[in-house]
Design an enzyme around this catalytic site. Structure first.
Site, PDB file in Angstrom:
ATOM      1  N   TYR A  45       0.827  -1.202   0.000  1.00  0.00           N
ATOM      2  CA  TYR A  45       0.000   0.000   0.000  1.00  0.00           C
ATOM      3  C   TYR A  45       0.862   1.252   0.000  1.00  0.00           C
ATOM      4  CZ  TYR A  45      -3.955  -2.988   1.424  1.00  0.00           C
ATOM      5  OH  TYR A  45      -4.913  -3.955   1.499  1.00  0.00           O
TER       6      TYR A  45
ATOM      7  N   SER B 197     -13.679  -4.622   1.215  1.00  0.00           N
ATOM      8  CA  SER B 197     -14.593  -4.076   0.198  1.00  0.00           C
ATOM      9  C   SER B 197     -16.056  -4.292   0.554  1.00  0.00           C
ATOM     10  CB  SER B 197     -14.291  -4.670  -1.182  1.00  0.00           C
ATOM     11  OG  SER B 197     -13.074  -4.186  -1.685  1.00  0.00           O
TER      12      SER B 197
ATOM     13  N   LEU C  73     -18.270  -2.160   0.884  1.00  0.00           N
ATOM     14  CA  LEU C  73     -19.075  -1.217   0.112  1.00  0.00           C
ATOM     15  C   LEU C  73     -18.871  -1.381  -1.395  1.00  0.00           C
ATOM     16  CD1 LEU C  73     -18.687   2.033   2.256  1.00  0.00           C
ATOM     17  CD2 LEU C  73     -20.635   0.475   2.156  1.00  0.00           C
TER      18      LEU C  73
ATOM     19  N   GLY D 276     -17.235   1.446  -3.068  1.00  0.00           N
ATOM     20  CA  GLY D 276     -18.027   2.666  -3.185  1.00  0.00           C
ATOM     21  C   GLY D 276     -19.334   2.516  -3.929  1.00  0.00           C
TER      22      GLY D 276
ATOM     23  N   LEU E 201     -21.843   0.544  -3.434  1.00  0.00           N
ATOM     24  CA  LEU E 201     -23.016   0.368  -2.581  1.00  0.00           C
ATOM     25  C   LEU E 201     -23.364   1.622  -1.778  1.00  0.00           C
ATOM     26  CD1 LEU E 201     -22.391  -3.304  -1.432  1.00  0.00           C
ATOM     27  CD2 LEU E 201     -24.314  -2.477  -2.809  1.00  0.00           C
ATOM     28  N   THR E 202     -22.606   2.696  -1.946  1.00  0.00           N
ATOM     29  CA  THR E 202     -22.995   3.976  -1.348  1.00  0.00           C
ATOM     30  C   THR E 202     -23.956   4.733  -2.252  1.00  0.00           C
ATOM     31  OG1 THR E 202     -21.247   5.314  -2.374  1.00  0.00           O
ATOM     32  CG2 THR E 202     -20.681   4.148  -0.328  1.00  0.00           C
ATOM     33  N   GLY E 203     -24.020   4.355  -3.532  1.00  0.00           N
ATOM     34  CA  GLY E 203     -24.840   5.062  -4.510  1.00  0.00           C
ATOM     35  C   GLY E 203     -24.098   6.155  -5.242  1.00  0.00           C
ATOM     36  N   LYS E 204     -22.814   6.347  -4.929  1.00  0.00           N
ATOM     37  CA  LYS E 204     -22.075   7.478  -5.516  1.00  0.00           C
ATOM     38  C   LYS E 204     -21.893   7.348  -7.028  1.00  0.00           C
ATOM     39  CE  LYS E 204     -17.618   7.609  -4.353  1.00  0.00           C
ATOM     40  NZ  LYS E 204     -16.447   7.557  -3.439  1.00  0.00           N
TER      41      LYS E 204
END
Length: 348
Positions: free
Chosen positions: A53, A236, A238, A241, A243-246
């Site tokens: 990372y 993961s 989400l 990202g 599943l946040t709707g973004k």
């Protein structure tokens, strides 16, 4: 905060685990310090990182996340307050992780080099949970696919040899406990059986992807997780990202991971958008933040030890940590399973 036992270690770890992979790329050291300060204040005692990372992995940023954590430990004097997890890279083509520029392998020389460098960057004398980031052998990414297109080969370091090296790390006091990541049911049981029959340090956890749109862990690994005390550290949750709707309806927010790196193809497979829309609609119908619905689902699974959350803003971090207080009704659970039956695992 809520806590669960890490494998058979007797150690309590927070159900919310702080993921760190954006620090050194999307997030600065100042951001990382702020996130760690807040998480610790909220009762989070479990941090997860890796030698490779920040992400996306590249030579210029490799090791930067561990260095940020190490600097925070030194500045705050808080090493003893954190259960620290990091990972050694599996077999791959990245030649910038090792001094001799060799492609990565899970052999004694490379694993020893990786551990010693992680310890130095993290400014600590031990790693609490040392994980194999992905297998040495040829496998589909994540090792738990819905379609299998790999021809296994024997040109790898054996599981027995890997365990010998890892057991040596534990005996030397450099590592307390061991974990797997991106591993299959077969691999998990081979590691557990080998360590048990030979009296070596055992695996205590398995870090695999798990979310509303990827429940493949439930097929074979969930029973192993519960019966063998090899709890899931879910990453993961989400769907990076989605599943946040973004990203709904083709949206592309400035500064988002997709806009910056376009590396979210795992969650853009055929049918994934339909399933994601259904889960977002479920959250809307019940007046829930879609991110908290997705995170609460992971938090409440009986085979999950910890849910690895990640954030690039403090607002996102507060939402993610706050999911620990969200309960799912039997009605919501039923609707989640109904959606899953119709749109099963579109993003393995």
């Amino acid at each position: 905060m809520k806590f669960r036992k890490l494998g058979r270690t007797g150690q309590d770890v927070s159900v919310i685990c702080l993921g760190t992979m954006t620090w050194g790329e999307q997030n600065s050291e100042t951001d990382g310090f702020a996130q760690m300060d807040y998480a610790l204040e909220q009762g989070v005692n479990f941090f997860d990182t890796a030698e490779m990372y920040a992400v996306p992995p590249r030579a210029e940023t490799q090791g930067s996340t561990e260095r940020i954590i190490g600097n925070w430990f030194k500045a705050r004097g808080s090493r003893d307050k954190v259960i620290l997890a990091t990972k050694v890279s599996g077999s791959g083509a990245s030649t910038w992780l090792r001094e001799d520029k060799a492609a990565t392998r899970l052999n004694r020389a490379q694993m020893t080099e990786a551990l010693d460098k992680s310890l130095k960057r993290l400014q600590t004398d031990h790693i609490d949970l040392y994980q194999l980031h992905w297998p040495e052998r040829s496998m589909p990414w994540g090792s738990n696919p819905t379609v299998f297109h790999v021809n296994p080969t024997d040109e790898t370091t054996s599981i027995a040899e890997q365990l010998d090296v890892l057991d040596g790390f534990v005996k030397a006091g450099k590592v307390r406990w061991l974990g797997l990541s991106n591993e299959s049911a077969w691999g998990a049981m081979r590691f557990l059986t080998d360590s048990e029959t030979r009296g070596l340090a055992r695996m205590q956890s398995i870090q695999n992807a798990y979310s509303l749109v990827n429940r493949t862990f439930e097929t074979a690994l969930a029973e192993i997780a519960m019966r063998e005390d090899l709890g899931l550290l879910a990453y993961s949750p989400l769907a990076q990202g989605y599943l946040t709707g973004k990203y709904q309806g083709g949206a592309l927010p400035a500064g988002s991971r997709k806009a910056l790196f376009n590396r979210l193809q795992r969650y853009e497979k055929p049918g994934a958008d339909i399933a994601i829309d259904a889960y977002l609609g479920l959250a809307r119908d019940h007046g829930l933040d879609p991110a908290q619905l997705a995170l609460a689902f992971v938090n409440t699974r009986p085979f999950v030890t910890a849910n690895i959350i990640g954030a690039t803003t403090m607002a996102q971090l507060k939402t993610a940590i706050g999911s620990i207080d969200i309960a799912l009704s039997s009605e919501i659970e039923g609707r989640i399973d109904a959606i899953h039956q119709l749109h099963m695992n579109p993003a393995p």
